[in-house]
Design an enzyme around this catalytic site. Structure first.
Site, PDB file in Angstrom:
ATOM      1  CB  VAL A 265     -11.971  -8.475 -11.199  1.00  0.00           C
ATOM      2  CG1 VAL A 265     -12.258  -9.736 -10.402  1.00  0.00           C
ATOM      3  CG2 VAL A 265     -13.251  -7.744 -11.510  1.00  0.00           C
ATOM      4  CB  SER A 266      -7.602  -6.156 -13.556  1.00  0.00           C
ATOM      5  OG  SER A 266      -6.795  -6.452 -12.453  1.00  0.00           O
ATOM      6  CB  THR A 267     -10.570  -6.466 -17.352  1.00  0.00           C
ATOM      7  OG1 THR A 267     -10.629  -7.889 -17.213  1.00  0.00           O
ATOM      8  CG2 THR A 267      -9.128  -6.025 -17.494  1.00  0.00           C
TER       9      THR A 267
END
Length: 189
Positions: free
Chosen positions: A12-14
């Site tokens: 996931v990115s964040t």
């Protein structure tokens, strides 16, 4: 080809996002290892992905939930896929139902990668247009500022810092007003 190891990769990115959905999708495929990562794919080094790529050997399989979890650009996607193919490692994307070891899988992979990059470019373009429109309308961009009284207090302290023997760092700590705001507003006083 005899399959030796099955590796799963989830990203996931964040920090606010969760890996749960990806891990759930990866369940039922059996594996030797699940590598998880919370890291933007755009500009940063993805340590878990690099670890997976180093761990994989000929005859292994890398399973990823979606194409955009592996890479953020078509160029990066092709680089990773080519490296894996050259090493005899099978790459599978679950959502897109692509098995990179087949000719039709390679074709789908290329088309979906291009479409994904096109969608990202459109989204970035619309975001930039929205920001420009909001700025033109005089709307505040960025985080909300501190209350005006904090800024006034910081500017008073800044103006008298030499006689009070106080540093700008101390003013920032006391008032929670960023240094840049203090300097930018001190010019106008």
């Amino acid at each position: 080809m005899l399959l030796k190891a099955l590796i799963k990769y989830a990203r996931v990115s964040t920090v606010g996002q969760t890996l749960e959905n990806q891990i759930e999708s990866l369940q039922g495929y059996g594996c030797n290892k699940i590598l998880k990562e919370i890291q933007s794919g755009a500009k940063s080094i993805r340590i878990a992905l690099h670890g997976a790529l180093e761990y994989l050997r000929e005859g292994d399989k890398l399973i990823v939930t979606e194409i955009d979890r592996l890479a953020r650009s078509v160029k990066d996607l092709h680089n990773v896929a080519s490296q894996l193919e050259d090493r005899g490692i099978v790459l599978v994307f679950l959502k897109e139902q692509i098995d990179f070891s087949t000719p039709s899988g390679k074709l789908m992979f290329t088309m979906l990668g291009e479409i994904g990059e096109f969608e990202r470019d459109l989204m970035n373009e619309r975001t930039a247009e929205g920001r420009a429109r909001a700025k033109k309308q005089g709307k505040h961009m960025g985080r909300p500022g501190k209350p005006r009284k904090n800024l006034e207090h910081a500017l008073d302290l800044f103006g008298n810092r030499e006689e009070n023997k106080i540093s700008v760092n101390d003013i920032v700590k006391m008032t929670v007003v960023p240094r840049s705001s203090i300097y930018a507003n001190a010019k106008d006083r």
